[in-house]
Design a protein around this motif. Sequence first.
Motif, mmCIF file in Angstrom:
data_model
loop_
_atom_site.group_PDB
_atom_site.id
_atom_site.type_symbol
_atom_site.label_atom_id
_atom_site.label_comp_id
_atom_site.label_asym_id
_atom_site.label_seq_id
_atom_site.Cartn_x
_atom_site.Cartn_y
_atom_site.Cartn_z
ATOM 1 N N PRO A 1 0.807 -1.226 0.000
ATOM 2 C CA PRO A 1 0.000 0.000 0.000
ATOM 3 C C PRO A 1 0.838 1.274 0.000
ATOM 4 N N VAL A 2 1.996 1.226 0.636
ATOM 5 C CA VAL A 2 2.882 2.393 0.664
ATOM 6 C C VAL A 2 3.334 2.741 -0.760
ATOM 7 N N LEU A 3 3.750 1.726 -1.507
ATOM 8 C CA LEU A 3 4.198 1.952 -2.877
ATOM 9 C C LEU A 3 3.044 2.401 -3.765
ATOM 10 N N ALA A 4 1.870 1.835 -3.549
ATOM 11 C CA ALA A 4 0.714 2.234 -4.349
ATOM 12 C C ALA A 4 0.375 3.709 -4.136
ATOM 13 N N ARG A 5 0.412 4.144 -2.881
ATOM 14 C CA ARG A 5 0.104 5.554 -2.598
ATOM 15 C C ARG A 5 1.145 6.477 -3.220
ATOM 16 N N ALA A 6 2.412 6.101 -3.115
ATOM 17 C CA ALA A 6 3.476 6.931 -3.693
ATOM 18 C C ALA A 6 3.343 7.011 -5.210
ATOM 19 N N ALA A 7 2.993 5.903 -5.845
ATOM 20 C CA ALA A 7 2.881 5.874 -7.303
ATOM 21 C C ALA A 7 1.737 6.754 -7.799
ATOM 22 N N VAL A 8 0.619 6.695 -7.114
ATOM 23 C CA VAL A 8 -0.512 7.536 -7.529
ATOM 24 C C VAL A 8 -0.158 9.009 -7.353
ATOM 25 N N ALA A 9 0.530 9.345 -6.276
ATOM 26 C CA ALA A 9 0.966 10.728 -6.079
ATOM 27 C C ALA A 9 1.930 11.161 -7.177
ATOM 28 N N ALA A 10 2.704 10.220 -7.700
ATOM 29 C CA ALA A 10 3.651 10.532 -8.761
ATOM 30 C C ALA A 10 2.988 10.688 -10.120
ATOM 31 N N GLY A 11 1.729 10.295 -10.219
ATOM 32 C CA GLY A 11 1.009 10.497 -11.467
ATOM 33 C C GLY A 11 0.937 9.295 -12.366
ATOM 34 N N VAL A 12 0.878 8.112 -11.802
ATOM 35 C CA VAL A 12 0.842 6.889 -12.577
ATOM 36 C C VAL A 12 -0.527 6.726 -13.261
ATOM 37 N N ASP A 13 -0.546 5.989 -14.380
ATOM 38 C CA ASP A 13 -1.791 5.782 -15.129
ATOM 39 C C ASP A 13 -2.637 4.643 -14.578
ATOM 40 N N GLY A 14 -2.010 3.732 -13.872
ATOM 41 C CA GLY A 14 -2.739 2.592 -13.342
ATOM 42 C C GLY A 14 -1.976 1.961 -12.201
ATOM 43 N N GLY B 1 -10.485 -0.020 1.461
ATOM 44 C CA GLY B 1 -9.887 1.129 2.136
ATOM 45 C C GLY B 1 -8.706 1.680 1.366
ATOM 46 N N LEU B 2 -7.860 0.796 0.842
ATOM 47 C CA LEU B 2 -6.696 1.243 0.076
ATOM 48 C C LEU B 2 -7.122 1.943 -1.212
ATOM 49 N N LEU B 3 -8.055 1.357 -1.931
ATOM 50 C CA LEU B 3 -8.494 1.959 -3.188
ATOM 51 C C LEU B 3 -9.132 3.332 -2.949
ATOM 52 N N SER B 4 -9.854 3.465 -1.867
ATOM 53 C CA SER B 4 -10.447 4.767 -1.532
ATOM 54 C C SER B 4 -9.356 5.805 -1.309
ATOM 55 N N GLN B 5 -8.296 5.416 -0.605
ATOM 56 C CA GLN B 5 -7.161 6.325 -0.395
ATOM 57 C C GLN B 5 -6.533 6.727 -1.724
ATOM 58 N N LEU B 6 -6.350 5.759 -2.603
ATOM 59 C CA LEU B 6 -5.690 6.032 -3.879
ATOM 60 C C LEU B 6 -6.507 7.000 -4.742
ATOM 61 N N LEU B 7 -7.809 6.854 -4.709
ATOM 62 C CA LEU B 7 -8.651 7.789 -5.466
ATOM 63 C C LEU B 7 -8.533 9.205 -4.919
ATOM 64 N N ARG B 8 -8.474 9.330 -3.597
ATOM 65 C CA ARG B 8 -8.350 10.667 -3.005
ATOM 66 C C ARG B 8 -6.986 11.286 -3.335
ATOM 67 N N ILE B 9 -5.941 10.477 -3.301
ATOM 68 C CA ILE B 9 -4.604 10.983 -3.640
ATOM 69 C C ILE B 9 -4.574 11.435 -5.092
ATOM 70 N N HIS B 10 -5.203 10.667 -5.963
ATOM 71 C CA HIS B 10 -5.236 11.039 -7.383
ATOM 72 C C HIS B 10 -5.892 12.402 -7.583
ATOM 73 N N GLU B 11 -6.972 12.629 -6.889
ATOM 74 C CA GLU B 11 -7.694 13.901 -7.051
ATOM 75 C C GLU B 11 -6.802 15.079 -6.641
ATOM 76 N N ILE B 12 -6.009 14.895 -5.603
ATOM 77 C CA ILE B 12 -5.092 15.969 -5.165
ATOM 78 C C ILE B 12 -3.954 16.121 -6.154
ATOM 79 N N ALA B 13 -3.383 15.007 -6.598
ATOM 80 C CA ALA B 13 -2.172 15.054 -7.432
ATOM 81 C C ALA B 13 -2.430 15.644 -8.807
ATOM 82 N N LYS B 14 -3.640 15.486 -9.326
ATOM 83 C CA LYS B 14 -3.909 15.948 -10.690
ATOM 84 C C LYS B 14 -4.201 17.451 -10.754
ATOM 85 N N GLU B 15 -4.357 18.093 -9.599
ATOM 86 C CA GLU B 15 -4.699 19.521 -9.606
ATOM 87 C C GLU B 15 -3.512 20.375 -10.052
#
Length: 280
Positions: free
Chosen positions: A226-239, A266-280
């Motif tokens: 989950p740590v790596l998944a969160r970091a990757a989404v923050a970095a702007g990964v496509d999937g 729970g993890l997927l919910s976190q990843l969606l929220r991180i994506h919304e912040i990162a894409k701004e």
Amino acid sequence: MPAPFLSSLPIVDLGRDVRFDGVQPVFILGPCVIESEAFVWDMARQIKGIADELGLRWVFKASYDKANRSSGKSYRGMSLEEGCGILAAIGKELGVPVTTDVHSPEEATRAAEWIDFLQIPAFLCRQTDLIEAAGRTGRAVNVKKGQFLAPWDVKNIAEKLQSVGCNNFVFTERGTTFGYQNLVADMRSLYWMRELGYRVVMDATHSVQRPGGLGSATGGDGKLAPVLARAAVAAGVDGVFIETHVDPSKALSDGPNQIPLGDLKGLLSQLLRIHEIAKE
């Protein structure tokens, strides 16, 4: 200068209204291997319930054959026809694309009759005949970047796919060899592959493997996935690619790396929220 995950890249279309287009990450979810027909159907239906509740774009994954097990005595799976037939039925009933590994040019051609998204294993990512055969099928292709490759080396793989008319492909980061029986995930890799103009997926669960770490099987640090998944989404990964199991301690393949199904929502919910912040 905008980050590369905000730039315009080719859309990779998997069918069934799922595409890599930068709007929302595509989640590739499922168990490592088809342990039985009943097992994989149950997993698929439970994941669909989570995905529908969260409004995800997702792909169901499960390998019919794990051809690169540490030990020849380890469970591998079932035949191509039986496994791909089960996956195709799941995709049709649940309305989602399905994916599985293929290991040879012949397998790529045959699996494409059932499978929406052909996956090239990391150990085989430089096998030219396999890459070209997958590209010729007309299906979307996911190439796992080998643990031995630099991020910019995927350009050569892309050129092999493009040489046979395939532009519908993504690359998946799954860690880099870091000494014996260990991997390290370098988030810069996601940026650099994106900068080359390719859609990029982060395999959070295979990136925490300890190859051969259990002697006759691969170990891993699943709690770090989950740590790596969160970091990757923050970095702007496509999937994000995540293997999950109802009880990883009883999984027939890659149990130490998989995320418990009970933790997935729970993890997927976190990843969606991180994506919304990162894409701004």
